[in-house]
Structure formats: structure tokens, C-alpha cells
Write a protein that holds these residues in place. Structure first.
Motif, PDB file in Angstrom:
ATOM      1  N   PHE A  39       0.811  -1.213   0.000  1.00 32.64           N
ATOM      2  CA  PHE A  39       0.000   0.000   0.000  1.00 32.64           C
ATOM      3  C   PHE A  39       0.849   1.271   0.000  1.00 32.64           C
ATOM      4  O   PHE A  39       0.650   2.165  -0.853  1.00 32.64           O
ATOM      5  CB  PHE A  39      -0.930  -0.001   1.215  1.00 32.64           C
ATOM      6  CG  PHE A  39      -1.722   1.271   1.388  1.00 32.64           C
ATOM      7  CD1 PHE A  39      -2.829   1.522   0.607  1.00 32.64           C
ATOM      8  CD2 PHE A  39      -1.338   2.215   2.336  1.00 32.64           C
ATOM      9  CE1 PHE A  39      -3.559   2.699   0.762  1.00 32.64           C
ATOM     10  CE2 PHE A  39      -2.051   3.391   2.495  1.00 32.64           C
ATOM     11  CZ  PHE A  39      -3.170   3.638   1.705  1.00 32.64           C
ATOM     12  N   TYR A  40       1.778   1.380   0.931  1.00 30.10           N
ATOM     13  CA  TYR A  40       2.497   2.641   1.090  1.00 30.10           C
ATOM     14  C   TYR A  40       3.443   2.959  -0.072  1.00 30.10           C
ATOM     15  O   TYR A  40       3.424   4.091  -0.588  1.00 30.10           O
ATOM     16  CB  TYR A  40       3.217   2.671   2.436  1.00 30.10           C
ATOM     17  CG  TYR A  40       2.250   2.830   3.584  1.00 30.10           C
ATOM     18  CD1 TYR A  40       1.693   4.069   3.872  1.00 30.10           C
ATOM     19  CD2 TYR A  40       1.848   1.742   4.343  1.00 30.10           C
ATOM     20  CE1 TYR A  40       0.776   4.232   4.904  1.00 30.10           C
ATOM     21  CE2 TYR A  40       0.937   1.883   5.374  1.00 30.10           C
ATOM     22  CZ  TYR A  40       0.405   3.133   5.651  1.00 30.10           C
ATOM     23  OH  TYR A  40      -0.516   3.284   6.665  1.00 30.10           O
ATOM     24  N   PRO A  41       4.267   2.015  -0.538  1.00 27.73           N
ATOM     25  CA  PRO A  41       5.081   2.340  -1.713  1.00 27.73           C
ATOM     26  C   PRO A  41       4.242   2.687  -2.943  1.00 27.73           C
ATOM     27  O   PRO A  41       4.606   3.590  -3.709  1.00 27.73           O
ATOM     28  CB  PRO A  41       5.889   1.053  -1.939  1.00 27.73           C
ATOM     29  CG  PRO A  41       5.985   0.434  -0.596  1.00 27.73           C
ATOM     30  CD  PRO A  41       4.655   0.722   0.041  1.00 27.73           C
ATOM     31  N   SER A  42       3.114   2.000  -3.135  1.00 28.40           N
ATOM     32  CA  SER A  42       2.245   2.316  -4.271  1.00 28.40           C
ATOM     33  C   SER A  42       1.679   3.723  -4.144  1.00 28.40           C
ATOM     34  O   SER A  42       1.611   4.474  -5.127  1.00 28.40           O
ATOM     35  CB  SER A  42       1.103   1.306  -4.366  1.00 28.40           C
ATOM     36  OG  SER A  42       1.589   0.007  -4.571  1.00 28.40           O
ATOM     37  N   LEU A  43       1.284   4.080  -2.935  1.00 28.85           N
ATOM     38  CA  LEU A  43       0.734   5.417  -2.708  1.00 28.85           C
ATOM     39  C   LEU A  43       1.796   6.489  -2.936  1.00 28.85           C
ATOM     40  O   LEU A  43       1.538   7.502  -3.594  1.00 28.85           O
ATOM     41  CB  LEU A  43       0.183   5.515  -1.282  1.00 28.85           C
ATOM     42  CG  LEU A  43      -0.569   6.803  -0.932  1.00 28.85           C
ATOM     43  CD1 LEU A  43      -1.769   7.000  -1.855  1.00 28.85           C
ATOM     44  CD2 LEU A  43      -1.019   6.773   0.524  1.00 28.85           C
ATOM     45  N   PHE A  44       3.006   6.255  -2.410  1.00 30.37           N
ATOM     46  CA  PHE A  44       4.095   7.202  -2.645  1.00 30.37           C
ATOM     47  C   PHE A  44       4.416   7.291  -4.135  1.00 30.37           C
ATOM     48  O   PHE A  44       4.656   8.388  -4.664  1.00 30.37           O
ATOM     49  CB  PHE A  44       5.342   6.792  -1.857  1.00 30.37           C
ATOM     50  CG  PHE A  44       5.262   7.106  -0.398  1.00 30.37           C
ATOM     51  CD1 PHE A  44       5.105   8.405   0.049  1.00 30.37           C
ATOM     52  CD2 PHE A  44       5.365   6.100   0.552  1.00 30.37           C
ATOM     53  CE1 PHE A  44       5.035   8.702   1.408  1.00 30.37           C
ATOM     54  CE2 PHE A  44       5.294   6.376   1.911  1.00 30.37           C
ATOM     55  CZ  PHE A  44       5.127   7.685   2.337  1.00 30.37           C
ATOM     56  N   VAL A 191      -5.003   3.511  -7.995  1.00 27.62           N
ATOM     57  CA  VAL A 191      -6.133   2.569  -7.955  1.00 27.62           C
ATOM     58  C   VAL A 191      -5.741   1.298  -7.225  1.00 27.62           C
ATOM     59  O   VAL A 191      -6.507   0.758  -6.419  1.00 27.62           O
ATOM     60  CB  VAL A 191      -6.621   2.269  -9.380  1.00 27.62           C
ATOM     61  CG1 VAL A 191      -7.577   1.079  -9.392  1.00 27.62           C
ATOM     62  CG2 VAL A 191      -7.308   3.491  -9.975  1.00 27.62           C
ATOM     63  N   SER A 192      -4.529   0.798  -7.471  1.00 28.40           N
ATOM     64  CA  SER A 192      -4.104  -0.433  -6.803  1.00 28.40           C
ATOM     65  C   SER A 192      -3.970  -0.236  -5.302  1.00 28.40           C
ATOM     66  O   SER A 192      -4.295  -1.135  -4.521  1.00 28.40           O
ATOM     67  CB  SER A 192      -2.779  -0.927  -7.397  1.00 28.40           C
ATOM     68  OG  SER A 192      -1.756   0.025  -7.239  1.00 28.40           O
ATOM     69  N   SER A 193      -3.520   0.951  -4.876  1.00 27.51           N
ATOM     70  CA  SER A 193      -3.453   1.212  -3.432  1.00 27.51           C
ATOM     71  C   SER A 193      -4.857   1.362  -2.842  1.00 27.51           C
ATOM     72  O   SER A 193      -5.098   0.982  -1.688  1.00 27.51           O
ATOM     73  CB  SER A 193      -2.610   2.465  -3.148  1.00 27.51           C
ATOM     74  OG  SER A 193      -3.212   3.621  -3.702  1.00 27.51           O
ATOM     75  N   LEU A 194      -5.802   1.862  -3.644  1.00 30.26           N
ATOM     76  CA  LEU A 194      -7.186   1.966  -3.170  1.00 30.26           C
ATOM     77  C   LEU A 194      -7.820   0.593  -2.990  1.00 30.26           C
ATOM     78  O   LEU A 194      -8.727   0.434  -2.171  1.00 30.26           O
ATOM     79  CB  LEU A 194      -8.011   2.810  -4.140  1.00 30.26           C
ATOM     80  CG  LEU A 194      -7.680   4.304  -4.185  1.00 30.26           C
ATOM     81  CD1 LEU A 194      -8.522   5.010  -5.240  1.00 30.26           C
ATOM     82  CD2 LEU A 194      -7.887   4.948  -2.814  1.00 30.26           C
ATOM     83  N   PHE A 195      -7.350  -0.404  -3.750  1.00 32.44           N
ATOM     84  CA  PHE A 195      -7.818  -1.775  -3.527  1.00 32.44           C
ATOM     85  C   PHE A 195      -7.558  -2.193  -2.083  1.00 32.44           C
ATOM     86  O   PHE A 195      -8.402  -2.796  -1.429  1.00 32.44           O
ATOM     87  CB  PHE A 195      -7.102  -2.751  -4.467  1.00 32.44           C
ATOM     88  CG  PHE A 195      -7.522  -2.659  -5.901  1.00 32.44           C
ATOM     89  CD1 PHE A 195      -8.715  -2.053  -6.262  1.00 32.44           C
ATOM     90  CD2 PHE A 195      -6.734  -3.195  -6.907  1.00 32.44           C
ATOM     91  CE1 PHE A 195      -9.110  -1.975  -7.590  1.00 32.44           C
ATOM     92  CE2 PHE A 195      -7.106  -3.128  -8.229  1.00 32.44           C
ATOM     93  CZ  PHE A 195      -8.303  -2.509  -8.579  1.00 32.44           C
ATOM     94  N   VAL A 196      -6.359  -1.869  -1.597  1.00 28.32           N
ATOM     95  CA  VAL A 196      -5.983  -2.238  -0.229  1.00 28.32           C
ATOM     96  C   VAL A 196      -6.813  -1.447   0.777  1.00 28.32           C
ATOM     97  O   VAL A 196      -7.326  -2.008   1.753  1.00 28.32           O
ATOM     98  CB  VAL A 196      -4.483  -2.001   0.010  1.00 28.32           C
ATOM     99  CG1 VAL A 196      -4.097  -2.360   1.447  1.00 28.32           C
ATOM    100  CG2 VAL A 196      -3.649  -2.816  -0.977  1.00 28.32           C
TER     101      VAL A 196
END
Length: 303
Positions: A39-44, A191-196
Motif C-alpha cells: 500500500f504505502y510504496p504504491s501510494l508514494f 487505484v491499486s493502493s485503493l484496492f488495499v
């Protein structure tokens, strides 16, 4: 010899090195949910591509096609979660070897068989370079004793990595060449981080978003800057410059770089055979680059 191919190969090799740092950062984090590790690396990464896209175009980057909000994000989520779970279960070197299979064999083969490659390589020299490069990278894991998976689940994860990674990169590369990196990668990562985040909300559990203090958050941010931003920037810049086929083949440098970083930072032992195999991998990468640099130009879009 075309200078663009040499420059693109250097960028691709640098992206392989940047992605190899992932396996050094992960052990620095305390016990953490794989979802948080994603989640966090994807968000960053999404935030960095948002800033990059706004800086370069003056507007918030977004894809022209509505389905590109979902397809790259779903592909990225699936492939990266498989890599994270396999790294935890099977270790970084073995996981990177199966990433190698997807990146350096399946992905460029798809583009080549579809006739979408930008340059026509000297096939005998390319074949020799790929044999030297891929076999050297594979033998590095065999000689190092990193080839055994610990469970059936670990084996399933390894088998699923190559096709999921290949489909994500082939599709995403096509869309990036058409629209631009920020326009495709920013929504993909977001979007992938929003999945989490959505999963955490549905199960009403905080563990998918938990981290253990400021130190862990800084390491997660470093992974976001390197693996989810710089690595992708370098790879797709190399793909645009020298073609997707060669850039993907050079991802076979990830296992050698992983071992080099492991020797430097994780206490792995360097031996004469390991050093020789790393040199052979570098030689194979050089042969692949020369095969494309001295081949023909097909005047196609830069795949």
C-alpha cells in the motif's frame, strides 16, 4: 553502432539495479502485513507520478480511456502482491529469478512474436547473449543455494509471477508509448493502493494499513521513490529509446544486482564463482545490446 541503443541499455541496466534495491529495503522493515508493504510504496509512487505529470504537462495526469484506470491498476496489484508474498515465502533471490523469467523471456517474446519490436537484432548474437545472460543469472541462484521453495503455496506464487508480470508490462508499455508514463502509472498505482484501502474498510481491520513507527514509514517511502517511481521511470524511458524487447531482456540483471547488494548490505558471502557468474551476466547483457545496436531499424512504434 546506434548510440540510442547504448543509452537505452544503460537506462535499462540502471532500472534493474534500482529494482534490485527492493530486496535490501524489505529486510529493514519489522514484521509487516504484505498489504501494508504494498500500500504505502504504491501510494508514494502514485503521488510522485502525480507531481511529475503535473510538472511536465501543467495538469493532473489521467488516461484517455476509462478502462485504463482499472486494467493497469489491477495488473499491477496482482503482480506486485505475488512478488511481495513470494519474497516473504521464498526469499528475494529466488523470487527475482522468476521475475527474470517473466521480464526477459515471456514479455519480449510476446512483443517479438507480434512483430512489434522497434529494432531487428542480429539473431545469432542475441541468442548467444541471452543464453549467457539468463543462464548466468539462473546459476547464481543455484550456486547460492537459494532455489528451494518452502511450501506448496510458495511454489504456486512463483509459477504465477511470470505471466502476471508479463501481461502487466506488455499492456502498460503499449499505453505508455501512446499517452505517457504519468498518465498511465499514476492512476495504476493510485487505484491499486485503493484496492488495499477498500479491503481494509470492508473487513474493518487496520492491519492492511499498519506500519511500525517512523523508521518503517521512511523505508516504505524509500521503496516508493526507488521501486515504484525511479525504476519505472528508467525502464519505460529505456523502452522508448531502445525498444521494449531489449529493455525487458536486460532485466535479467536484477538477480546479479540483488546478489551484489546482498553481499554489500545483507552479509551474503562473495566467492570466486559468484563473481565470475556476475561478470558473465554483464557480458551477456553487453552481447544483447550489441545485437540490437548493430541490427536493423523496423520503423515501428517504440515497443
Amino acid at each position: 553502432m546506434r548510440a540510442a541503443v547504448i543509452r537505452g541499455s544503460a537506462l535499462a541496466a540502471l532500472s534493474a539495479f534500482v529494482w534490485a534495491t527492493y530486496y535490501v529495503f524489505v529486510p529493514l522493515i519489522d514484521a509487516l502485513s504484505p498489504l501494508s508493504l504494498f500500500f504505502y510504496p504504491s501510494l508514494f509512487g502514485a503521488l510522485l507520478f502525480l507531481v511529475y505529470g503535473f510538472y511536465t504537462t501543467g495538469r493532473i495526469p489521467r488516461p484517455a480511456r476509462a478502462r485504463d484506470y482499472f486494467i493497469p491498476g489491477a495488473g499491477y496489484f496482482a503482480s506486485q502482491m505475488l512478488i511481495i508474498l513470494s519474497t516473504v515465502s521464498n526469499g528475494g533471490v529466488l523470487t527475482s529469478t522468476f521475475i527474470l523469467l517473466g521480464d526477459t523471456i515471456i514479455s519480449p517474446s510476446i512483443i517479438f512474436l507480434l512483430g512489434l519490436n522497434r529494432f531487428k537484432p542480429r539473431l545469432p548474437l542475441l541468442a548467444l547473449g541471452m543464453v549467457v545472460l539468463v543462464s548466468s543469472a539462473a546459476f547464481l541462484t543455484i550456486y547460492g543455494g537459494f532455489t528451494a521453495t518452502k511450501s506448496a503455496e510458495g511454489l504456486i506464487l512463483l509459477v504465477l509471477i511470470p505471466p502476471s508480470l508479463s501481461l502487466f508490462f506488455v499492456y502498460t508499455n503499449e499505453r505508455i508509448m501512446a499517452e505517457g508514463m504519468a498518465q498511465i502509472l499514476m492512476p495504476a498505482f493510485l487505484v491499486s493502493s485503493l484496492f488495499v484501502a477498500g479491503y481494509a474498510a470492508v473487513v474493518r481491520q487496520g492491519y492492511p494499513l499498519e506500519f511500525n513507527g517512523v523508521r518503517d514509514l521512511l523505508v516504505l517511502a524509500a521503496i516508493g521513490v526507488t521501486s515504484m517511481f525511479a525504476g519505472y521511470m528508467l525502464f519505460f524511458a529505456a523502452s522508448r529509446m531502445t525498444g521494449f524487447t531489449l529493455s525487458s531482456i536486460l532485466m535479467a540483471l536484477i538477480p546479479p544486482f540483488t546478489l551484489i547488494l546482498g553481499i554489500l548490505f545483507l552479509g551474503l558471502r562473495a566467492t570466486g564463482w559468484i563473481i565470475a557468474l556476475i561478470v558473465m551476466a554483464a557480458l551477456g547483457a553487453g552481447l544483447c545490446t550489441i545485437a540490437f545496436a548493430e541490427g536493423g531499424v523496423l520503423n515501428r512504434r517504440p515497443y
